[in-house]
Design a protein around this motif. Structure first.
Motif, PDB file in Angstrom:
ATOM      1  N   PHE A  39       9.485  12.605   2.955  1.00  0.00           N
ATOM      2  CA  PHE A  39       9.355  14.049   2.813  1.00  0.00           C
ATOM      3  C   PHE A  39      10.493  14.714   3.538  1.00  0.00           C
ATOM      4  CE2 PHE A  39       5.037  12.391   2.407  1.00  0.00           C
ATOM      5  CZ  PHE A  39       4.647  12.969   1.212  1.00  0.00           C
ATOM      6  N   ALA A  40      11.085  15.713   2.906  1.00  0.00           N
ATOM      7  CA  ALA A  40      12.155  16.509   3.518  1.00  0.00           C
ATOM      8  C   ALA A  40      11.583  17.878   3.827  1.00  0.00           C
ATOM      9  CB  ALA A  40      13.337  16.626   2.562  1.00  0.00           C
ATOM     10  N   GLU A  41      11.674  18.271   5.094  1.00  0.00           N
ATOM     11  CA  GLU A  41      11.138  19.547   5.538  1.00  0.00           C
ATOM     12  C   GLU A  41      12.254  20.389   6.136  1.00  0.00           C
ATOM     13  OE1 GLU A  41       7.547  21.106   8.410  1.00  0.00           O
ATOM     14  OE2 GLU A  41       8.537  19.223   8.892  1.00  0.00           O
ATOM     15  N   ALA A  42      12.310  21.671   5.761  1.00  0.00           N
ATOM     16  CA  ALA A  42      13.325  22.566   6.283  1.00  0.00           C
ATOM     17  C   ALA A  42      12.810  24.004   6.255  1.00  0.00           C
ATOM     18  CB  ALA A  42      14.616  22.460   5.466  1.00  0.00           C
ATOM     19  N   ASP A  43      13.362  24.805   7.139  1.00  0.00           N
ATOM     20  CA  ASP A  43      13.083  26.237   7.156  1.00  0.00           C
ATOM     21  C   ASP A  43      14.414  26.929   6.813  1.00  0.00           C
ATOM     22  OD1 ASP A  43      11.951  28.712   7.475  1.00  0.00           O
ATOM     23  OD2 ASP A  43      11.999  28.669   9.654  1.00  0.00           O
ATOM     24  N   VAL A  44      14.475  27.517   5.611  1.00  0.00           N
ATOM     25  CA  VAL A  44      15.726  28.095   5.121  1.00  0.00           C
ATOM     26  C   VAL A  44      15.695  29.609   5.291  1.00  0.00           C
ATOM     27  CG1 VAL A  44      17.286  28.290   3.143  1.00  0.00           C
ATOM     28  CG2 VAL A  44      15.878  26.227   3.427  1.00  0.00           C
ATOM     29  N   GLU A  45      16.730  30.125   5.967  1.00  0.00           N
ATOM     30  CA  GLU A  45      16.820  31.580   6.168  1.00  0.00           C
ATOM     31  C   GLU A  45      17.999  32.161   5.442  1.00  0.00           C
ATOM     32  OE1 GLU A  45      18.999  31.563  10.461  1.00  0.00           O
ATOM     33  OE2 GLU A  45      16.828  31.690  10.477  1.00  0.00           O
ATOM     34  N   CYS A  67       0.798  -1.239   0.000  1.00  0.00           N
ATOM     35  CA  CYS A  67       0.000   0.000   0.000  1.00  0.00           C
ATOM     36  C   CYS A  67       0.826   1.282   0.000  1.00  0.00           C
ATOM     37  CB  CYS A  67      -0.919   0.015   1.217  1.00  0.00           C
ATOM     38  SG  CYS A  67      -2.016  -1.399   1.306  1.00  0.00           S
ATOM     39  N   GLY A  68       2.123   1.175   0.217  1.00  0.00           N
ATOM     40  CA  GLY A  68       2.966   2.359   0.324  1.00  0.00           C
ATOM     41  C   GLY A  68       3.032   2.854   1.761  1.00  0.00           C
ATOM     42  N   GLY A  69       3.845   3.811   1.983  1.00  0.00           N
ATOM     43  CA  GLY A  69       4.003   4.397   3.310  1.00  0.00           C
ATOM     44  C   GLY A  69       4.721   5.712   3.179  1.00  0.00           C
ATOM     45  N   SER A  70       4.934   6.378   4.312  1.00  0.00           N
ATOM     46  CA  SER A  70       5.640   7.660   4.261  1.00  0.00           C
ATOM     47  C   SER A  70       6.279   7.966   5.602  1.00  0.00           C
ATOM     48  CB  SER A  70       4.683   8.793   3.875  1.00  0.00           C
ATOM     49  OG  SER A  70       3.725   8.989   4.890  1.00  0.00           O
ATOM     50  N   ASP A  71       7.233   8.878   5.561  1.00  0.00           N
ATOM     51  CA  ASP A  71       7.892   9.390   6.758  1.00  0.00           C
ATOM     52  C   ASP A  71       8.441  10.770   6.397  1.00  0.00           C
ATOM     53  OD1 ASP A  71       8.928   9.654   9.287  1.00  0.00           O
ATOM     54  OD2 ASP A  71      10.170   7.871   9.207  1.00  0.00           O
ATOM     55  N   THR A  72       8.655  11.595   7.407  1.00  0.00           N
ATOM     56  CA  THR A  72       9.168  12.947   7.190  1.00  0.00           C
ATOM     57  C   THR A  72      10.498  13.117   7.892  1.00  0.00           C
ATOM     58  OG1 THR A  72       6.923  13.823   7.040  1.00  0.00           O
ATOM     59  CG2 THR A  72       8.685  15.412   7.448  1.00  0.00           C
ATOM     60  N   VAL A  73      11.474  13.622   7.153  1.00  0.00           N
ATOM     61  CA  VAL A  73      12.787  13.955   7.711  1.00  0.00           C
ATOM     62  C   VAL A  73      12.789  15.462   7.917  1.00  0.00           C
ATOM     63  CG1 VAL A  73      15.279  13.942   7.316  1.00  0.00           C
ATOM     64  CG2 VAL A  73      13.864  12.042   6.493  1.00  0.00           C
ATOM     65  N   ARG A  74      12.906  15.878   9.157  1.00  0.00           N
ATOM     66  CA  ARG A  74      12.872  17.306   9.483  1.00  0.00           C
ATOM     67  C   ARG A  74      14.302  17.810   9.692  1.00  0.00           C
ATOM     68  NH1 ARG A  74       8.222  15.098  11.261  1.00  0.00           N
ATOM     69  NH2 ARG A  74       6.334  16.224  10.695  1.00  0.00           N
ATOM     70  N   PHE A  75      14.718  18.716   8.823  1.00  0.00           N
ATOM     71  CA  PHE A  75      16.059  19.271   8.891  1.00  0.00           C
ATOM     72  C   PHE A  75      16.124  20.507   9.782  1.00  0.00           C
ATOM     73  CE2 PHE A  75      16.195  16.823   4.967  1.00  0.00           C
ATOM     74  CZ  PHE A  75      17.366  16.111   5.153  1.00  0.00           C
ATOM     75  N   GLY A  76      14.992  21.035  10.179  1.00  0.00           N
ATOM     76  CA  GLY A  76      14.984  22.204  11.049  1.00  0.00           C
ATOM     77  C   GLY A  76      15.381  23.450  10.287  1.00  0.00           C
ATOM     78  N   ARG A  77      16.055  24.370  10.976  1.00  0.00           N
ATOM     79  CA  ARG A  77      16.449  25.652  10.383  1.00  0.00           C
ATOM     80  C   ARG A  77      17.833  25.515   9.749  1.00  0.00           C
ATOM     81  NH1 ARG A  77      14.180  30.694  11.476  1.00  0.00           N
ATOM     82  NH2 ARG A  77      12.946  29.554  12.986  1.00  0.00           N
ATOM     83  N   LEU A  78      17.912  25.875   8.474  1.00  0.00           N
ATOM     84  CA  LEU A  78      19.177  25.875   7.743  1.00  0.00           C
ATOM     85  C   LEU A  78      19.417  27.274   7.186  1.00  0.00           C
ATOM     86  CD1 LEU A  78      18.791  22.609   5.609  1.00  0.00           C
ATOM     87  CD2 LEU A  78      20.174  22.895   7.668  1.00  0.00           C
ATOM     88  N   HIS A  79      20.662  27.645   7.093  1.00  0.00           N
ATOM     89  CA  HIS A  79      21.021  28.884   6.411  1.00  0.00           C
ATOM     90  C   HIS A  79      21.141  28.576   4.927  1.00  0.00           C
ATOM     91  CE1 HIS A  79      21.732  31.128  10.090  1.00  0.00           C
ATOM     92  NE2 HIS A  79      22.342  30.056  10.562  1.00  0.00           N
ATOM     93  N   SER A  80      20.785  29.527   4.093  1.00  0.00           N
ATOM     94  CA  SER A  80      20.872  29.312   2.655  1.00  0.00           C
ATOM     95  C   SER A  80      22.295  28.896   2.281  1.00  0.00           C
ATOM     96  CB  SER A  80      20.488  30.593   1.909  1.00  0.00           C
ATOM     97  OG  SER A  80      20.507  30.360   0.522  1.00  0.00           O
TER      98      SER A  80
END
Length: 136
Positions: A130-136, A39-52
């Motif tokens: 999924f890759a999640e990040a907040d880039v400043e 059926c598939g599956g998913s997970d999220t990798v959270r990188f947090g805050r990164l500088h550009s």
């Protein structure tokens, strides 16, 4: 004047290079079952805050809890800023294998949410990371 020009060249070169930032998190294991492969599956990798310009790198493990070997046959990405490093050898039943997910923040700003699809041999649906990040 010559020294100033050399210093400016050095600073420009340093600014253009990416810096790898390992994301420290507890060991994360994704359990591969017959249901996940079907059926598939998913997970999220959270990188947090990164500088550009920084490249976030995170490792997670796949544990094969099926009765047969599992093989990653292909990977697709929603953009060129993500990558997945893995061993193409089969993951035998009961075995655990590490993969490394990278997110390159160059040219990205603000909240980012990217997708990496892993296709396993004999699987009907992809496993989505999924890759999640907040880039400043």
């Amino acid at each position: 004047m010559f020294r100033a020009a050399i210093l400016v060249c050095f600073l420009l070169a340093a600014a253009c290079t990416s810096r790898r930032v390992p994301v420290v998190s507890p060991r994360r294991t994704v359990v591969l079952t017959d249901s996940v492969l079907r059926c598939g599956g998913s997970d999220t990798v959270r990188f947090g805050r990164l500088h550009s310009g920084e490249v976030g790198v995170s490792r997670l493990w796949f544990e094969n809890r099926t009765s047969r070997p599992v093989v990653i046959v292909s990977v697709t990405r929603s953009c060129g800023c993500t990558s997945l490093s893995y061993d193409a050898a089969p993951i035998r039943s009961g075995e655990v294998r590490a993969v490394e997910v990278s997110f390159d923040s160059r040219g990205e700003f603000g909240w980012q949410f990217k997708r990496v699809d892993l296709f396993f041999a004999g699987s009907a649906q992809p496993f989505r990371l999924f890759a999640e990040a907040d880039v400043e």
